[in-house]
Design an enzyme around this catalytic site. Structure first.
Site, short mmCIF file in Angstrom:
data_model
loop_
_atom_site.label_atom_id
_atom_site.label_comp_id
_atom_site.label_asym_id
_atom_site.label_seq_id
_atom_site.Cartn_x
_atom_site.Cartn_y
_atom_site.Cartn_z
N GLU A 216 36.98 61.18 52.89
CA GLU A 216 35.68 61.13 52.24
C GLU A 216 34.54 61.26 53.25
OE1 GLU A 216 38.27 57.92 50.21
OE2 GLU A 216 38.14 58.93 52.14
N CYS B 111 36.93 53.56 51.22
CA CYS B 111 36.73 52.31 51.94
C CYS B 111 35.24 51.97 51.95
CB CYS B 111 37.27 52.43 53.37
SG CYS B 111 36.25 53.49 54.45
N CYS C 173 32.99 54.58 53.70
CA CYS C 173 32.87 55.82 52.92
C CYS C 173 32.02 55.61 51.68
CB CYS C 173 34.25 56.34 52.55
SG CYS C 173 35.13 56.99 53.99
N ASN D 57 41.77 63.41 55.96
CA ASN D 57 41.65 62.38 56.99
C ASN D 57 42.14 62.89 58.34
OD1 ASN D 57 44.32 62.23 55.72
ND2 ASN D 57 44.66 60.32 56.83
#
Length: 146
Positions: free
Chosen positions: A57, A99, A102, A44
């Site tokens: 991701e 999420c 993603c 991230n």
């Protein structure tokens, strides 16, 4: 496949070390496994304008697609947590799952090859595993545009 999953979890932990997370302090690493054995890791990246932050991701999907990968996605392994003093990120108490954005990005990549990849979130208690279709039922994708 257990040894392979252990290697993927270790790769996700390694990817998490490269996270840029000065605001949340929460590092996430993700690896995508493809049917040819290729592994694409990413972490991230946060931004002071929080909405511009990027999930591990999403970064992995962008990296894979930039490398020319279209489909063939078999599995996604995700590890998230706070790094220790040495920078090692161990899985937290709860598994980190993709999420909504993603999930959609993973679906798009998987749909290009007609796969339903296994999503694997690592936690202190073990692994949470489920197909992407269970995380994003009735997904919108390339087939909807035909």
């Amino acid at each position: 496949m257990s040894a392979e999953i252990d290697e993927l979890v270790a790769a996700a932990m390694g990817a998490a070390r490269g996270a840029y997370a000065p605001y949340s302090g929460f590092h996430v690493g993700a690896v995508l496994l493809f049917d040819d054995g290729a592994v694409v890791p990413a972490a991230n990246v946060e931004n002071a304008s929080y909405g511009l932050s990027l999930c591990a991701e999403a970064n992995a999907v962008v990296r894979a697609m930039t490398e020319g990968r279209r489909g063939g996605l078999v599995a996604v392994v995700i590890v998230g947590g706070r790094p220790d003093a040495a920078g090692v990120v161990m899985p937290g108490a709860e598994p980190v799952m993709p999420c909504g954005r993603c999930r959609q990005m993973l679906h798009e990549l998987a749909a290009l090859g007609g796969s339903d990849p296994e999503i694997i979130g690592a936690s202190e208690r073990g692994l949470t595993r489920m197909p992407l279709s269970a995380l994003l039922p009735h997904a919108f994708g390339p087939a909807n545009l035909a």
